[in-house]
Design a protein around this motif. Structure first.
Motif, short mmCIF file in Angstrom:
data_model
loop_
_atom_site.label_atom_id
_atom_site.label_comp_id
_atom_site.label_asym_id
_atom_site.label_seq_id
_atom_site.Cartn_x
_atom_site.Cartn_y
_atom_site.Cartn_z
N UNK A 132 0.81 -1.21 0.00
CA UNK A 132 0.00 0.00 0.00
C UNK A 132 0.84 1.26 0.00
N UNK A 133 1.94 1.25 0.77
CA UNK A 133 2.85 2.40 0.79
C UNK A 133 3.48 2.61 -0.58
N UNK A 134 3.85 1.52 -1.25
CA UNK A 134 4.39 1.62 -2.62
C UNK A 134 3.38 2.30 -3.55
N UNK A 135 2.13 1.89 -3.41
CA UNK A 135 1.08 2.40 -4.28
C UNK A 135 0.90 3.90 -4.07
N UNK A 136 0.85 4.33 -2.80
CA UNK A 136 0.68 5.75 -2.49
C UNK A 136 1.95 6.53 -2.80
N UNK A 137 3.12 5.91 -2.55
CA UNK A 137 4.39 6.59 -2.77
C UNK A 137 4.64 6.98 -4.21
N UNK A 138 3.96 6.31 -5.15
CA UNK A 138 4.14 6.64 -6.56
C UNK A 138 3.55 8.02 -6.89
N UNK A 139 2.57 8.45 -6.13
CA UNK A 139 1.93 9.75 -6.39
C UNK A 139 2.29 10.81 -5.35
N UNK A 142 6.78 12.29 -0.74
CA UNK A 142 7.21 12.17 0.66
C UNK A 142 7.05 10.74 1.16
N UNK A 143 5.94 10.09 0.80
CA UNK A 143 5.70 8.71 1.23
C UNK A 143 6.74 7.78 0.62
N UNK A 144 7.05 7.98 -0.66
CA UNK A 144 8.05 7.15 -1.31
C UNK A 144 9.43 7.30 -0.72
N UNK A 145 9.76 8.50 -0.21
CA UNK A 145 11.08 8.74 0.37
C UNK A 145 11.21 8.20 1.79
N UNK A 146 10.10 8.02 2.47
CA UNK A 146 10.13 7.55 3.86
C UNK A 146 9.25 6.31 4.03
N UNK A 147 9.43 5.35 3.15
CA UNK A 147 8.56 4.16 3.13
C UNK A 147 8.53 3.41 4.46
N UNK A 148 9.67 3.03 5.06
CA UNK A 148 9.61 2.25 6.31
C UNK A 148 8.89 3.00 7.43
N UNK A 149 9.19 4.31 7.58
CA UNK A 149 8.56 5.08 8.66
C UNK A 149 7.06 5.19 8.45
N UNK A 150 6.63 5.49 7.22
CA UNK A 150 5.20 5.60 6.93
C UNK A 150 4.50 4.26 7.14
N UNK A 151 5.14 3.18 6.71
CA UNK A 151 4.54 1.84 6.88
C UNK A 151 4.37 1.51 8.36
N UNK A 153 4.02 3.64 10.85
CA UNK A 153 2.93 4.49 11.37
C UNK A 153 1.57 3.88 11.02
N UNK A 154 1.43 3.36 9.81
CA UNK A 154 0.15 2.75 9.40
C UNK A 154 -0.13 1.50 10.22
N UNK A 155 0.90 0.70 10.50
CA UNK A 155 0.71 -0.48 11.35
C UNK A 155 0.24 -0.06 12.74
N UNK A 390 5.53 -7.16 12.75
CA UNK A 390 5.40 -6.56 11.42
C UNK A 390 6.29 -5.33 11.30
N UNK A 391 6.35 -4.51 12.35
CA UNK A 391 7.19 -3.31 12.31
C UNK A 391 8.67 -3.69 12.18
N UNK A 392 9.08 -4.74 12.87
CA UNK A 392 10.47 -5.19 12.75
C UNK A 392 10.78 -5.63 11.32
N UNK A 393 9.86 -6.36 10.69
CA UNK A 393 10.07 -6.79 9.30
C UNK A 393 10.13 -5.59 8.35
N UNK A 394 9.22 -4.64 8.53
CA UNK A 394 9.20 -3.46 7.66
C UNK A 394 10.49 -2.66 7.81
N UNK A 395 10.98 -2.56 9.03
CA UNK A 395 12.22 -1.83 9.26
C UNK A 395 13.42 -2.62 8.72
N UNK A 396 13.45 -3.93 8.99
CA UNK A 396 14.58 -4.75 8.57
C UNK A 396 14.69 -4.91 7.07
N UNK A 397 13.53 -4.97 6.36
CA UNK A 397 13.54 -5.15 4.91
C UNK A 397 13.26 -3.84 4.17
#
Length: 689
Positions: A132-139, A142-151, A153-155, A390-397
């Motif tokens: 979902x972050x990838x999808x929003x980050x394309x438009x 800011x979301x695309x530049x900070x994907x792990x942090x935004x992801x 926050x959504x979790x 999930x947050x650990x995975x998003x941060x680690x990957x």
């Protein structure tokens, strides 16, 4: 501080519910569908695209295999849905695959399924949110530049919503889930109408593009392997099917029937959306390439590479562009609800993981706290643990969908396969005792369905392991045994503790100690010391003495002189401490008493301050905490804290306690001197005895 924390908790989570209100949290089918089906439905957003992406490695010519791959995925999906309808009828308690495998294949098989599902639930949250972050980050750059942090926050936001309870989270997620279903089904219906009835020519934005083959001139074996890899990626569409079998207790009565109906509805809608999207994608000429090579392998109609600045639209967006036109209102709506459903797909795991954790905790394979419901009658501890994983995975990957997808679906197909084998054994066992011809016919039919399901999911599991092991699936294959061994160790610990705490005849004979030696720890003569002495005397121990450690000579002599001057009727013993250590001399003295009389107990009374501010904890009770931590490991030693509330604690007490009859008389006037007040308190305790 506590009031502020409670206020924040109430604002975020809501008012606490009574246990008797649990029935109010049960779900009707219209709410259960978006809660449990969001993961399976959202896979339509990426499963068809994953098939084309893998096939594109051999060039556009391999797209001709995609209909057959899609048909194979649909067959597996139909089989799994039909199989799980048998599961929810046979095992409605909510254990799902874990209960089926444990009952029919043994505890080790059950734990294998549990470890697989736990890993898959965590990955579901990570993959869905990252996508979902990838999808929003394309438009939104800011979301695309900070994907792990935004992801992350959504979790956290999803966690808060789910902590408010099943019913509230379902109401919050129902509208966007139904909007996604209607939008995609409307897209398929209008696109099919334009193709089949109006005869229009649909063209996706990438219809004229070409793709350089990464793997050209493949041998027959390599081509087959690539097609199997595309099939295994497309099988991501099956994730989430098992969630309903784990969530049967959340349905309204009749639970099994409602769960089976919801499962059927979810399966039919998912298959329609999956098949429709890939059919329209092929008809409109969609071209998608591997994200890592898209810049130089995907070529514009003039033959030049698209370049690093090109954004590859997802397959749904390209189909919507072909059917409705880019920038049109339906196109914008479909893009928006697709991004939203990818975030909400994580909600399936937020409902499945806590229930599974609760069942495992009840069986003593996980900490018992996971079986406890929170303020809103949700399994709050399980929700929080899932979010942390999930947050650990998003941060680690780094919230990279392509890397996370390689870990995906291994666990779910392990549980699928073992569950279906278990169901075959279940029906075989029941057929031995059932005599009713009608029921036997139903059992035979169910066994055939589950047998076919076991064969299909087992083959898919082999394909997934062969095609994804080296590109990331090995991590899941490592994590599952770790979880398995951890749960076995937890169960072994609980079993050992139960055996150790079991009452035996020897314990009954020695339950009552011979004597009780009481010790009151004294640092100085003040109100907390007087209260501790009075309370210790009230317990009527066999012997009672006050203990102090003489660190500073002058101070110790002054304490002893003051003790004698006040005439306190408890002997004071001074322990020597040449190295200015407080804890060790007391431990040595207690050890001496225990060695002298092993059948006796020693009770240590420790005066403690009760404070009202967090920072005051840093200024008080540190020696007491260290001493208690050491004494708790001494057999035959009881530790009693005697609290003295400081004025700062008044704000936490609420309504003040009424004074006991005669308490004001015992306390004396406020103008009484300290030494007289101390004597009065000791005399009052003597009188009470």
């Amino acid at each position: 501080m506590a009031k502020v924390t409670d206020l924040v908790k109430r604002v975020l989570v809501g008012r606490a519910l009574r246990s008797g209100q649990l029935h109010e949290q049960l779900l009707p089918k219209r709410i259960a569908l978006p809660i449990f089906a969001s993961d399976a439905l959202s896979s339509v957003a990426y499963a068809p695209q994953e098939i084309l992406v893998i096939l594109s490695l051999a060039g556009v010519s391999f797209y001709s295999y995609s209909p057959w791959v899609a048909i194979a995925v649909v067959v597996v999906m139909l089989t799994v849905v039909a199989s799980y309808r048998q599961n929810v009828h046979a095992y409605p308690s909510g254990g799902g695959d874990y209960e089926v495998a444990t009952t029919n294949l043994g505890k080790n098989a059950g734990l294998t399924v549990a470890s697989a599902l736990m890993v898959d639930y965590v990955l579901t949250v990570a993959v869905s949110v990252a996508n979902g972050v990838d999808y929003v980050g394309a438009t939104i750059p800011f979301v695309g530049e900070h994907k792990p942090a935004v992801a992350i926050v959504i979790v956290i936001l999803l966690t808060v919503v789910n902590l408010r309870g099943l019913r509230e989270s379902g109401a919050a997620f129902a509208v966007p889930t139904y909007a996604f279903m209607l939008a995609v089904l409307g897209l398929i219906a209008w696109g099919g109408f334009r193709l089949l009835v109006l005869g229009d020519d649909l063209r996706a934005p990438s219809a004229g593009f070409t793709i350089d083959a990464e793997q050209a001139n493949l041998t027959s074996f390599a081509a087959a392997f690539l097609i199997l890899r595309a099939f295994s990626s497309g099988c991501a569409a099956l994730t989430g099917v098992e969630a309903i079998s784990n969530g049967v207790p959340a349905f309204r009565k009749p639970k099994s029937k409602n769960a089976a109906t919801t499962l059927l509805m979810m399966g039919l809608v998912s298959i329609t959306m999956f098949g429709g999207i890939i059919a329209l994608g092929l008809a409109s000429g969609v071209k998608v390439a591997e994200p890592s090579v898209v810049a130089h392998d995907l070529h514009l109609p003039d033959g030049s590479p698209v370049g690093p600045g090109y954004y590859q639209q997802p397959i749904i967006a390209q189909v919507a562009d072909a059917v409705f036109g880019g920038g049109s209102l339906p196109f914008v709506i479909i893009s928006a609800v697709t991004a939203l459903i990818l975030f909400l797909a994580a909600n399936t795991a937020f409902n499945g993981f806590p229930v599974l954790g609760s069942i495992l905790a009840q069986d003593r394979y996980l900490p018992r706290q996971l079986h406890t419901r929170g303020d809103r009658l949700a399994f709050s501890n399980g929700i929080v643990i899932l979010a942390l994983g999930a947050c650990l995975l998003l941060w680690g990957f780094n919230a990279d969908v392509s890397r996370l997808l390689n870990l995906y679906i291994v666990g779910v197909f392990v549980s699928f396969t073992l569950s279906q084998i278990g169901m075959v054994i279940h029906w075989t066992r029941h057929l031995k005792t059932e005599t009713d011809p009608r029921i036997r016919h139903q059992m035979h039919r169910s066994r055939v369905i589950n047998f076919f399901g076991g064969i299909m999911t087992g083959l898919v599991l082999v394909v997934v392991l062969l095609t994804k092991f080296l590109v990331g699936a090995w991590i899941v294959c490592f994590a599952m045994p770790v979880l398995f061994l951890m749960m076995k160790a937890i169960r072994r610990h609980y079993d050992n503790v139960a055996v150790e705490l079991e009452i035996t005849e020897e314990f009954d004979e020695s339950m009552l100690p011979s004597r009780n030696h009481a010790i009151v720890l004294v640092s100085k003569i003040h109100k907390p010391t007087m209260r501790a002495l009075a309370y210790a005397r009230a317990t009527r121990p066999s012997t009672l003495e006050a203990i102090t450690v003489g660190v500073e000579g002058a101070e110790a002599r002054h304490l002893q002189d003051e003790w004698e001057r006040l005439g306190i009727p408890v002997p004071l013993k001074m322990l020597d401490s040449p190295y200015r250590e407080i804890t060790q001399p007391i431990l040595d003295y207690v050890k001496t008493l225990r060695r002298r009389s092993p059948r006796d107990v020693v009770t240590v009374f420790i005066p403690e301050y009760v404070v009202g501010h967090w920072w005051e904890h840093l200024l008080h009770n540190q020696s007491a905490l260290r001493l208690k931590a050491r004494l708790l490991f001494k057999p035959g030693v009881m530790v009693t804290s005697v609290p003295w509330q400081l004025h700062s604690a008044d704000r936490l007490k609420g309504r003040p306690e009424p004074l006991a009859p005669g308490a004001s008389r015992r306390a004396g006037p406020q103008v009484v001197k300290k030494d007289i007040k101390a004597k009065d308190e000791i005399k009052a305790s003597d009188h009470s005895l």
